[in-house]
Design a protein around this motif. Structure first.
Motif, mmCIF file in Angstrom:
data_model
loop_
_atom_site.group_PDB
_atom_site.id
_atom_site.type_symbol
_atom_site.label_atom_id
_atom_site.label_comp_id
_atom_site.label_asym_id
_atom_site.label_seq_id
_atom_site.Cartn_x
_atom_site.Cartn_y
_atom_site.Cartn_z
ATOM 1 N N VAL A 24 3.931 8.103 2.574
ATOM 2 C CA VAL A 24 3.429 6.740 2.402
ATOM 3 C C VAL A 24 2.629 6.310 3.625
ATOM 4 C CG1 VAL A 24 4.104 4.316 2.193
ATOM 5 C CG2 VAL A 24 5.249 6.056 0.795
ATOM 6 N N ALA A 25 3.136 6.653 4.812
ATOM 7 C CA ALA A 25 2.446 6.280 6.047
ATOM 8 C C ALA A 25 1.048 6.876 6.096
ATOM 9 C CB ALA A 25 3.259 6.725 7.259
ATOM 10 N N GLY A 26 0.890 8.084 5.589
ATOM 11 C CA GLY A 26 -0.422 8.712 5.572
ATOM 12 C C GLY A 26 -1.413 7.937 4.719
ATOM 13 N N TYR A 70 0.840 -1.181 0.000
ATOM 14 C CA TYR A 70 0.000 0.000 0.000
ATOM 15 C C TYR A 70 0.885 1.243 0.000
ATOM 16 C CZ TYR A 70 -3.870 -3.095 1.242
ATOM 17 O OH TYR A 70 -4.822 -4.088 1.237
ATOM 18 N N GLY A 71 0.326 2.358 -0.518
ATOM 19 C CA GLY A 71 1.090 3.597 -0.452
ATOM 20 C C GLY A 71 0.980 4.470 -1.680
ATOM 21 N N THR A 72 0.434 4.029 -2.785
ATOM 22 C CA THR A 72 0.261 4.717 -4.062
ATOM 23 C C THR A 72 1.593 5.009 -4.748
ATOM 24 O OG1 THR A 72 0.277 7.070 -3.423
ATOM 25 C CG2 THR A 72 -1.794 5.859 -3.127
ATOM 26 N N ARG A 129 5.058 6.769 -3.089
ATOM 27 C CA ARG A 129 6.245 5.930 -2.963
ATOM 28 C C ARG A 129 7.365 6.303 -3.936
ATOM 29 N NH1 ARG A 129 6.328 1.604 0.199
ATOM 30 N NH2 ARG A 129 4.374 0.835 1.086
ATOM 31 N N VAL A 130 7.040 6.418 -5.224
ATOM 32 C CA VAL A 130 8.106 6.562 -6.228
ATOM 33 C C VAL A 130 7.790 7.622 -7.269
ATOM 34 C CG1 VAL A 130 8.901 4.183 -5.972
ATOM 35 C CG2 VAL A 130 7.099 4.699 -7.622
ATOM 36 N N GLY A 131 6.760 8.433 -7.023
ATOM 37 C CA GLY A 131 6.359 9.400 -8.029
ATOM 38 C C GLY A 131 6.413 10.831 -7.574
ATOM 39 N N CYS A 132 5.243 11.456 -7.511
ATOM 40 C CA CYS A 132 5.137 12.898 -7.285
ATOM 41 C C CYS A 132 5.950 13.384 -6.088
ATOM 42 C CB CYS A 132 3.678 13.305 -7.070
ATOM 43 S SG CYS A 132 2.486 12.488 -8.118
ATOM 44 N N MET A 133 5.753 12.749 -4.933
ATOM 45 C CA MET A 133 6.311 13.300 -3.700
ATOM 46 C C MET A 133 7.822 13.094 -3.565
ATOM 47 S SD MET A 133 3.635 14.740 -3.038
ATOM 48 C CE MET A 133 4.245 15.658 -1.636
ATOM 49 N N PRO A 134 8.370 11.884 -3.725
ATOM 50 C CA PRO A 134 9.829 11.771 -3.620
ATOM 51 C C PRO A 134 10.567 12.542 -4.703
ATOM 52 C CG PRO A 134 8.845 9.690 -4.303
ATOM 53 C CD PRO A 134 7.731 10.574 -3.872
ATOM 54 N N SER A 135 9.976 12.642 -5.893
ATOM 55 C CA SER A 135 10.651 13.425 -6.939
ATOM 56 C C SER A 135 10.717 14.897 -6.550
ATOM 57 C CB SER A 135 9.943 13.252 -8.287
ATOM 58 O OG SER A 135 8.647 13.811 -8.276
ATOM 59 N N LYS A 136 9.658 15.417 -5.927
ATOM 60 C CA LYS A 136 9.671 16.826 -5.514
ATOM 61 C C LYS A 136 10.640 17.047 -4.357
ATOM 62 C CE LYS A 136 6.862 17.232 -8.726
ATOM 63 N NZ LYS A 136 7.012 15.818 -9.116
#
Length: 486
Positions: A97-99, A39-41, A45-52
């Motif tokens: 991810v935790a959210g 779970y985590g989208t 996990r590997v898209g919008c948020m870590p890239s930003k």
């Protein structure tokens, strides 16, 4: 094997799947949400948020290097600790991810299943070897995964995708990026600004999602001031030698064939929908290039005979608009219709908005140049502004970029825009709001513009467009009423 009977089964617990679940719950509590992976989208996990997060670190390094232009001098050499950069990226990524996981755990345990789903028939799913789900309606929300051509597989274990990059413990010395799309441009520029030697290779001449050739050429030149980018690369060979990736290519400027060695090859060559493992041929769906045929306003699929199916498809799985806000909207529409079936409704689709978080940023709104150029040449007009001369952008040393806005002759209606320039994420939102309200260019110009701000550049482009539409006066040169960049 356990047998389950439900009104609605949703395959995938990502952004679209969760949206579908919550929408379907308004109509029935006989629902099962099926997820075959963690779970985590993708976004978290590997898209919008870590890239930003990686881009934020890169921007900090870039601004530190540029501080001297403002008379602010940092003592000594700018030191980038790759381990610290990646540690923060992963720490904050895990927070996001935790959210998402927390929201999934709030779902009744009886309403979600872990395992890989495949179709047994139009209304039946097999979940691994433990559960058969008989569902009156099914929502496919399986997302997408990175893919790459076979020629890149020669890089062996040194071939990575964005799914791998955010698990690095440290920054490498060098990376070859294949694919100057959204993912490639964002990650490639960020790595370059963090001190990684980057070369980027594309085919077909594309630079991100830009379709306007004037803007594409401008962006190509600007990116090449920071790192090597060849949108029409001639790559001769990819190989693994002594645990490093050797790439032979024709150097863009000299035309000479050269070979360079890199720590990694980052494949950013597309994310096709996750449909292959679903045994979707058993679902009796009409297909087009490997994707079910569906109505974009209801997300309802068609059977092979052309009749409406009781299956819906949402998010990246339908390969239409791989954007998080679109996935959420589509999930909501698909879930609502699966819940209320057969009394389905057309959902409202928002104006198209795409943003790429490079620097300068890229934005596309409404109809892009690819849409506009299909119209009769006398049915539209174009206005533009070059941000090299825009007042606030020059103050901030962000005066690079080009904005082109498109309008309809006769009605004066705003049709769309493409942009490569400062604060495009914000200007894109303003333009998308106007587009969704079907505003004319004249009405947009009646809105307030503060001075001095980058939005004045948008007003310049709109004034230029309004004049070309013969809806307003010709552009005033060096207007002093509102100052530079008016």
């Amino acid at each position: 094997m356990q047998e389950r009977h439900v009104d609605v089964a949703i395959i995938g617990a990502g952004s679209a799947g969760l949206g579908a679940y919550h929408a379907a719950c308004a109509h029935t509590n006989s629902i099962v949400l099926i997820e075959g992976g963690p779970y985590g989208t993708t976004c978290a996990r590997v898209g919008c948020m870590p890239s930003k997060l990686l881009i934020a670190a890169a921007d900090a390094a870039h601004h530190a290097r540029d501080a001297g232009a403002f008379g602010i001098h940092l003592d000594g050499h700018i030191r980038i600790e790759g381990r610290e950069v990646m540690a923060r990226v992963q720490r904050e990524r895990d927070h996001f991810v935790a959210g998402v996981i927390d929201s999934v755990e709030e779902i009744d345990a009886a309403q979600h299943l872990c395992g890989h789903a495949i179709f047994e028939d139009h209304n039946t799913l097999l979940i691994d070897d433990h559960t058969r789900v008989h569902a009156n309606r099914i929502v496919i929300a399986t997302g997408s995964s990175p893919d790459f051509p076979d020629v890149l597989k020669a890089a062996g274990e040194r071939l990575v995708t964005n799914n791998d990059l955010f698990y690095w413990d440290d920054l490498p010395e060098s990376v070859a990026v294949f694919g100057p799309g959204v993912v490639g441009l964002e990650l490639g520029q960020a790595l370059s600004r963090l001190g990684v030697r980057v070369r980027m290779f594309g085919i077909g001449g594309a630079v991100g999602p830009i379709s306007d050739p004037n803007i594409r050429d401008y962006a190509d030149q600007q990116f090449n001031k920071e790192f090597y980018l060849d949108p029409e690369a001639q790559t001769r060979n990819v190989g693994l030698v002594d645990d490093r990736v050797n790439i032979t290519f024709v150097e863009r400027n000299s035309g000479h064939e050269i070979t360079e060695s890199f720590d990694y090859l980052l494949a950013a060559t597309g994310r096709p929908p996750n449909l292959e493992g679903l045994e979707i041929d058993r679902a009796d769906l009409r297909m087009d290039e490997g994707v079910p045929v569906f109505d974009r306003y209801t997300l309802q699929c068609q059977r092979r005979d052309g009749t409406p199916a009781s299956i819906f498809i949402a998010g990246d799985a339908n390969a239409e608009l791989p954007l998080l806000h679109e996935a959420s909207d589509e999930g909501r529409i698909a879930g609502d219709n699966a819940g209320r079936y057969p009394n389905i409704r057309a959902g409202r689709r928002r104006s198209m908005l795409t943003v790429v978080f490079t620097d300068p940023q890229i934005a596309a709104v409404g109809q892009t140049w690819a849409d506009i150029e299909k119209r009769p040449c006398d049915s539209y007009a174009i206005g533009e502004v070059n941000f090299e001369y825009q007042g606030r952008a020059r103050v901030m040393r962000q005066n690079h970029g080009l904005l082109r806005v498109y309008g309809e002759q006769g009605s004066g209606r705003f049709l769309g825009a493409e942009m490569f320039g400062p604060q495009a994420e914000h200007l894109g939102h303003l333009l998308a709001w106007c587009h969704q309200q079907h505003m004319t260019v004249a009405q947009m110009l009646e809105m307030p513009f503060y001075h001095p701000c980058v939005e004045e550049g948008l007003r310049t482009a709109l004034r230029d467009l309004n004049a070309c539409l013969k809806q307003g006066p010709a552009m005033a040169q060096h207007c002093m009423e509102t100052g530079p960049g008016s």
